[in-house]
Design a protein around this motif. Structure first.
Motif, short mmCIF file in Angstrom:
data_model
loop_
_atom_site.label_atom_id
_atom_site.label_comp_id
_atom_site.label_asym_id
_atom_site.label_seq_id
_atom_site.Cartn_x
_atom_site.Cartn_y
_atom_site.Cartn_z
N GLU A 59 0.82 -1.22 0.00
CA GLU A 59 0.00 0.00 0.00
C GLU A 59 0.84 1.26 0.00
N GLY A 60 0.58 2.12 -0.97
CA GLY A 60 1.28 3.40 -1.04
C GLY A 60 2.72 3.27 -1.54
N ARG A 61 3.12 2.07 -1.95
CA ARG A 61 4.49 1.86 -2.44
C ARG A 61 4.48 1.78 -3.97
N TRP A 62 5.64 1.97 -4.58
CA TRP A 62 5.74 1.89 -6.02
C TRP A 62 5.91 0.44 -6.47
N CYS A 63 5.37 0.14 -7.64
CA CYS A 63 5.70 -1.13 -8.29
C CYS A 63 6.21 -0.75 -9.68
N ILE A 64 7.44 -1.15 -9.99
CA ILE A 64 8.05 -0.79 -11.29
C ILE A 64 7.90 -1.96 -12.25
N LEU A 65 7.34 -1.68 -13.43
CA LEU A 65 7.23 -2.71 -14.48
C LEU A 65 8.25 -2.39 -15.56
N THR A 66 8.92 -3.43 -16.07
CA THR A 66 9.97 -3.21 -17.08
C THR A 66 9.77 -4.13 -18.30
N PRO A 67 8.58 -4.06 -18.92
CA PRO A 67 8.36 -4.93 -20.10
C PRO A 67 9.24 -4.49 -21.26
N GLN A 68 9.63 -5.46 -22.07
CA GLN A 68 10.42 -5.13 -23.25
C GLN A 68 9.51 -4.55 -24.32
N PRO A 69 10.06 -3.71 -25.23
CA PRO A 69 9.23 -3.15 -26.30
C PRO A 69 8.54 -4.28 -27.06
N GLY A 70 7.27 -4.05 -27.42
CA GLY A 70 6.54 -5.06 -28.20
C GLY A 70 5.73 -6.01 -27.34
N THR A 71 5.86 -5.91 -26.01
CA THR A 71 5.07 -6.80 -25.13
C THR A 71 3.59 -6.42 -25.24
N ASP A 72 2.73 -7.44 -25.23
CA ASP A 72 1.29 -7.24 -25.34
C ASP A 72 0.79 -6.25 -24.27
N GLU A 73 0.23 -5.11 -24.74
CA GLU A 73 -0.20 -4.05 -23.81
C GLU A 73 -1.31 -4.52 -22.87
N ALA A 74 -2.18 -5.41 -23.37
CA ALA A 74 -3.28 -5.89 -22.53
C ALA A 74 -2.72 -6.68 -21.35
N ALA A 75 -1.65 -7.44 -21.60
CA ALA A 75 -1.02 -8.22 -20.52
C ALA A 75 -0.39 -7.27 -19.50
N ILE A 76 0.26 -6.23 -19.99
CA ILE A 76 0.89 -5.25 -19.08
C ILE A 76 -0.18 -4.58 -18.22
N ASP A 77 -1.30 -4.21 -18.85
CA ASP A 77 -2.39 -3.55 -18.12
C ASP A 77 -2.94 -4.45 -17.01
N LYS A 78 -3.04 -5.75 -17.30
CA LYS A 78 -3.60 -6.67 -16.29
C LYS A 78 -2.68 -6.79 -15.08
N VAL A 79 -1.38 -6.89 -15.36
CA VAL A 79 -0.42 -6.99 -14.25
C VAL A 79 -0.42 -5.67 -13.46
N ALA A 80 -0.46 -4.54 -14.19
CA ALA A 80 -0.49 -3.23 -13.52
C ALA A 80 -1.74 -3.12 -12.65
N GLU A 81 -2.86 -3.60 -13.15
CA GLU A 81 -4.12 -3.50 -12.40
C GLU A 81 -4.05 -4.32 -11.11
N LEU A 82 -3.40 -5.49 -11.18
CA LEU A 82 -3.25 -6.31 -9.98
C LEU A 82 -2.50 -5.53 -8.90
N TRP A 83 -1.39 -4.88 -9.29
CA TRP A 83 -0.60 -4.12 -8.31
C TRP A 83 -1.36 -2.90 -7.82
N ARG A 84 -2.17 -2.31 -8.72
CA ARG A 84 -2.98 -1.16 -8.28
C ARG A 84 -3.96 -1.60 -7.19
N ARG A 85 -4.56 -2.78 -7.41
CA ARG A 85 -5.51 -3.30 -6.40
C ARG A 85 -4.79 -3.60 -5.08
N ALA A 86 -3.49 -3.87 -5.16
CA ALA A 86 -2.71 -4.11 -3.94
C ALA A 86 -2.35 -2.79 -3.26
N GLY A 87 -2.72 -1.67 -3.90
CA GLY A 87 -2.48 -0.35 -3.29
C GLY A 87 -1.24 0.34 -3.81
N SER A 88 -0.59 -0.25 -4.83
CA SER A 88 0.67 0.32 -5.32
C SER A 88 0.45 1.37 -6.39
#
Ligand code: NAP
Length: 295
Positions: free
Chosen positions: A144-173
């Motif tokens: 909660e309130g902490r950063w989560c840094i994602l480092t996908p390589q160029p060309g990675t499926d944006e929908a997959a990145i969004d899903k992982v980002a959303e999971l961390w957002r729900r964790a409060g990051s």
């Protein structure tokens, strides 16, 4: 609070402090229909079941990963290559692989080459933790309130990145995206070097005469005591971080050694203004960290 599940099955390979904390968030908010956990030791898996953190457990990474929508590798970085190799034959297009490792370039090099076409890899690093290990040490507010840094390589499926980002957002990051090599440089100075200094200073006590080192322990004030907390972090995890972020750590260590020599000189020559000037500037850094809510 209960939400719509984001995933069918989430698989954790490694379920210690970080994996179990994320599993707790998923359980709390109903973010997956099923959680599968994998670890090396049956004892860890028994504990995981006892804590209600997974629906199924196994010591076989391939069995754990089979059919999971999201696979999150949460083991020490040195194990990543073998894990990726082990799960590769069961992976199918559409599955998403992520991780929480504290170093990113080496992780991408160890994992990405093994993943079949159509499987997205979204490397992640939650900037949160404690010096404790194991599934029993996790808690659902860790991110909660902490950063989560994602480092996908160029060309990675944006929908997959969004899903992982959303999971961390729900964790409060809060989410940031950056290049893996930039991540490794930033973390070398903000996290890896401070740990190295803590390990060194606590190690120095070993070399003092026995009577002095006993006094250090007895009269330990906040300075040394704070270092001992950091230096109590998991030895295997930190061994792997230094082995996998050599270049960036050596670069920061070189700069640090120069700055330390400058301070040594100031003390030797009685340059009080040099010390006071630095200590004033460092106090401002602390204030900005507190102002940014990271205190
Ligand atoms: P931890 O509490 O020590 O847990 C590690 C987990 O990995 C355990 O469940 C362990 O199972 C499992 N494991 C070890 N080797 C394995 C293998 N070969 N196959 C499958 N599972 C294996 O560690 P942690 O603190 O959660 O750290 C995990 C990762 O998070 C590391 O990559 C670290 O860089 C990253 N990270 C840590 C922090 C932190 O402050 N701790 C912060 C951010 C990111 P057994 O018990 O069976 O060995």
């Amino acid at each position: 609070m209960s939400s719509e599940p984001l995933f069918g099955t989430v698989c954790f390979i490694g379920i210690g402090l970080i994996g179990s904390s994320l599993a707790r968030v998923i359980r709390r908010d109903g973010l997956a229909r099923e959680i599968v956990a994998c670890a090396r030791r049956q004892e860890t898996l028994d504990k995981t079941m006892e804590l209600g953190l997974a629906d199924r457990v196994t010591t076989d990474p391939a069995e754990a990963a089979r059919g999971a929508d999201l696979i999150v590798i949460c083991s020490p970085i040195g194990t990543y290559g073998a894990i990726a190799q082990a799960i590769a034959p069961v992976l199918q297009p559409g599955q998403v692989v992520s991780d929480v490792g504290s170093v990113k370039q080496a992780v991408i090099a160890a994992v990405a080459p093994h993943l079949p076409e159509g499987v997205a890899f979204v490397p992640g690093h939650p900037i949160a933790g404690t010096e404790h290990s194991g599934p029993e040490s996790g808690f659902d507010t860790l991110f909660e309130g902490r950063w989560c840094i994602l480092t996908p390589q160029p060309g990675t499926d944006e929908a997959a990145i969004d899903k992982v980002a959303e999971l961390w957002r729900r964790a409060g990051s809060r989410i940031d995206r950056m290049d893996a090599s930039h991540h490794d440089q930033v973390l070398a100075i903000t996290s890896h070097l401070p740990h190295l200094i803590a390990y060194t200073i606590v190690g120095t006590v070993f070399d003092l005469e026995t009577s002095t080192s006993q006094e250090v322990i007895q009269y330990s004030a906040s300075g040394f005591r704070d270092f001992t907390r950091i230096a109590a972090s998991d030895p295997v995890m930190w061994r792997d971080i230094f082995m996998n972020n050599r270049e960036a750590v050596l670069e920061m260590l070189g700069r640090f050694s120069e700055d330390l020599s400058r301070l040594q000189r100031a003390i030797r020559w009685g340059e009080a203004d040099v010390l006071e000037d630095l200590f004033t500037r460092t106090r401002d850094v602390r204030r900005s960290i507190v102002d940014a809510g990271q205190g």
